[in-house]
Scaffold this motif. Structure first.
Motif, short mmCIF file in Angstrom:
data_model
loop_
_atom_site.label_atom_id
_atom_site.label_comp_id
_atom_site.label_asym_id
_atom_site.label_seq_id
_atom_site.Cartn_x
_atom_site.Cartn_y
_atom_site.Cartn_z
N GLY A 194 0.81 -1.21 0.00
CA GLY A 194 0.00 0.00 0.00
C GLY A 194 0.84 1.27 0.00
O GLY A 194 2.04 1.25 0.28
N ASP A 195 0.19 2.36 -0.34
CA ASP A 195 0.83 3.67 -0.34
C ASP A 195 -0.08 4.65 0.39
O ASP A 195 -1.00 4.24 1.10
CB ASP A 195 1.14 4.12 -1.78
CG ASP A 195 -0.10 4.18 -2.65
OD1 ASP A 195 -1.24 4.20 -2.12
OD2 ASP A 195 0.05 4.22 -3.89
N GLU A 196 0.18 5.95 0.21
CA GLU A 196 -0.63 6.95 0.92
C GLU A 196 -2.12 6.83 0.59
O GLU A 196 -2.97 7.17 1.42
CB GLU A 196 -0.12 8.38 0.65
CG GLU A 196 -0.25 8.84 -0.79
CD GLU A 196 0.90 8.39 -1.70
OE1 GLU A 196 0.76 8.53 -2.91
OE2 GLU A 196 1.91 7.90 -1.20
N ASN A 197 -2.46 6.33 -0.59
CA ASN A 197 -3.86 6.14 -0.95
C ASN A 197 -4.52 5.00 -0.17
O ASN A 197 -5.74 4.89 -0.16
CB ASN A 197 -4.00 5.88 -2.45
CG ASN A 197 -3.53 7.05 -3.28
OD1 ASN A 197 -3.76 8.20 -2.91
ND2 ASN A 197 -2.87 6.79 -4.38
N SER A 198 -3.71 4.17 0.44
CA SER A 198 -4.24 3.04 1.21
C SER A 198 -4.62 3.43 2.63
O SER A 198 -5.38 2.72 3.28
CB SER A 198 -3.19 1.93 1.27
OG SER A 198 -2.77 1.54 0.00
N ILE A 199 -4.08 4.53 3.10
CA ILE A 199 -4.25 4.89 4.51
C ILE A 199 -5.71 5.16 4.87
O ILE A 199 -6.23 4.61 5.85
CB ILE A 199 -3.34 6.08 4.88
CG1 ILE A 199 -1.87 5.62 4.80
CG2 ILE A 199 -3.67 6.62 6.26
CD1 ILE A 199 -0.85 6.71 4.99
N ILE A 258 2.66 1.32 6.55
CA ILE A 258 2.72 2.22 5.39
C ILE A 258 3.38 3.54 5.79
O ILE A 258 4.25 4.05 5.08
CB ILE A 258 1.30 2.47 4.81
CG1 ILE A 258 0.77 1.17 4.21
CG2 ILE A 258 1.33 3.59 3.77
CD1 ILE A 258 -0.72 1.21 3.88
N LYS A 259 2.98 4.08 6.93
CA LYS A 259 3.56 5.35 7.39
C LYS A 259 5.06 5.20 7.67
O LYS A 259 5.82 6.11 7.39
CB LYS A 259 2.81 5.85 8.62
CG LYS A 259 1.44 6.39 8.28
CD LYS A 259 0.72 6.92 9.50
CE LYS A 259 -0.61 7.52 9.11
NZ LYS A 259 -1.36 8.05 10.28
N LYS A 260 5.46 4.04 8.21
CA LYS A 260 6.87 3.78 8.45
C LYS A 260 7.67 3.79 7.13
O LYS A 260 8.75 4.34 7.08
CB LYS A 260 7.02 2.39 9.11
CG LYS A 260 8.00 2.38 10.25
CD LYS A 260 8.24 0.98 10.78
CE LYS A 260 7.00 0.37 11.40
NZ LYS A 260 7.27 -0.93 12.02
N ARG A 261 7.10 3.16 6.10
CA ARG A 261 7.78 3.13 4.79
C ARG A 261 7.88 4.52 4.18
O ARG A 261 8.82 4.82 3.47
CB ARG A 261 7.03 2.21 3.82
CG ARG A 261 7.35 0.76 3.98
CD ARG A 261 6.96 -0.06 2.77
NE ARG A 261 5.70 0.30 2.16
CZ ARG A 261 4.52 -0.21 2.51
NH1 ARG A 261 4.43 -1.08 3.49
NH2 ARG A 261 3.41 0.15 1.89
N GLN A 262 6.90 5.36 4.44
CA GLN A 262 6.89 6.71 3.86
C GLN A 262 7.85 7.64 4.57
O GLN A 262 8.27 8.63 3.99
CB GLN A 262 5.47 7.29 3.92
CG GLN A 262 4.53 6.64 2.96
CD GLN A 262 3.13 7.23 3.07
OE1 GLN A 262 2.74 7.78 4.10
NE2 GLN A 262 2.38 7.15 1.99
N ALA A 263 8.18 7.33 5.81
CA ALA A 263 9.04 8.22 6.60
C ALA A 263 10.48 8.22 6.09
O ALA A 263 10.99 7.43 5.43
CB ALA A 263 9.01 7.80 8.05
#
Length: 163
Positions: free
Chosen positions: A127-132, A158-163
Motif C-alpha cells: 500500500g501507499d498513501e492512498n491506502s491509509i 505504510i507510514k513507516k515506509r513513507q518516513a
C-alpha cells in the motif's frame, strides 16, 4: 522449452503441490522460476477436486512473482471462492504487486472477513498513501476487532515506509 521438458516440469509441480511439507514445497516451486508460471496458471484455471492444491498453486505464484504472475493473480481478486480471493491477495503481497494496490483496497469491503483481513495485511506490504484512508476507515469499525487491529497495523507499516 521443449514439450517433453514442459511435461516433466508440469509433473514435478503436480507432485510438489500434493506434498505435506508445504513451506518447503513452496520454496521448491519458487525455485523452478518463471517457467513454472504458465503451468501453475493452467492448474489454477483447470481447478480440481482438491481446493487446497489450487490454493497452493496460487500462493506459489506469489513466491515466483513477476508481471505475468501478478497479472493473473489480479484476475483472481474477484473469484467466487473466498479462499482463492484471500490466497490471491496474499500472493500479490508476496509478489510485490504494488500496481494492484487499488484492487486490493476494494477487498477491504469484501463480504468475507478472511479476505478483508488478508487485504489489510497485503496493503501493509504494497500500500501507499492512498491506502491509509480506507484502512483507517476499517480500523474505526468497532464490530470487528481482529480486522481493526490488522488495519491499524497496516497503516503503521505504510507510514513507516513513507518516513
Amino acid at each position: 522449452m521443449p514439450e517433453d521438458t514442459m511435461d516433466a516440469l508440469a509433473a514435478r509441480i503436480e507432485l510438489l503441490l500434493e506434498q505435506d511439507g508445504w513451506a518447503r514445497t513452496r520454496e521448491e516451486i519458487a525455485g523452478l522460476g518463471p517457467s513454472a508460471v504458465p503451468i501453475l496458471i493452467a492448474k489454477i484455471e483447470q481447478g480440481g477436486p482438491e481446493l487446497k492444491f489450487i490454493e497452493r498453486a496460487v500462493l506459489a505464484l506469489g513466491e515466483i512473482g513477476g508481471s505475468e504472475a501478478q497479472a493473473f493473480l489480479a484476475t483472481l481478486l474477484d473469484h467466487e471462492n473466498p479462499i482463492l480471493r484471500a490466497a490471491a491477495v496474499t500472493a500479490l503481497g508476496q509478489a510485490g504487486g504494488v500496481g494492484h494496490a487499488q484492487a486490493v483496497h476494494n477487498l477491504l469491503s469484501d463480504e468475507d472477513g478472511a479476505v478483508r483481513k488478508e487485504a489489510a495485511r497485503t496493503l501493509a506490504k504494497i500500500g501507499d498513501e492512498n491506502s491509509i484512508e480506507p484502512l483507517e476507515s476499517l480500523a474505526r469499525d468497532e464490530g470487528q476487532r481482529f480486522l481493526k487491529e490488522e488495519a491499524q497495523g497496516a497503516v503503521e507499516e505504510i507510514k513507516k515506509r513513507q518516513a
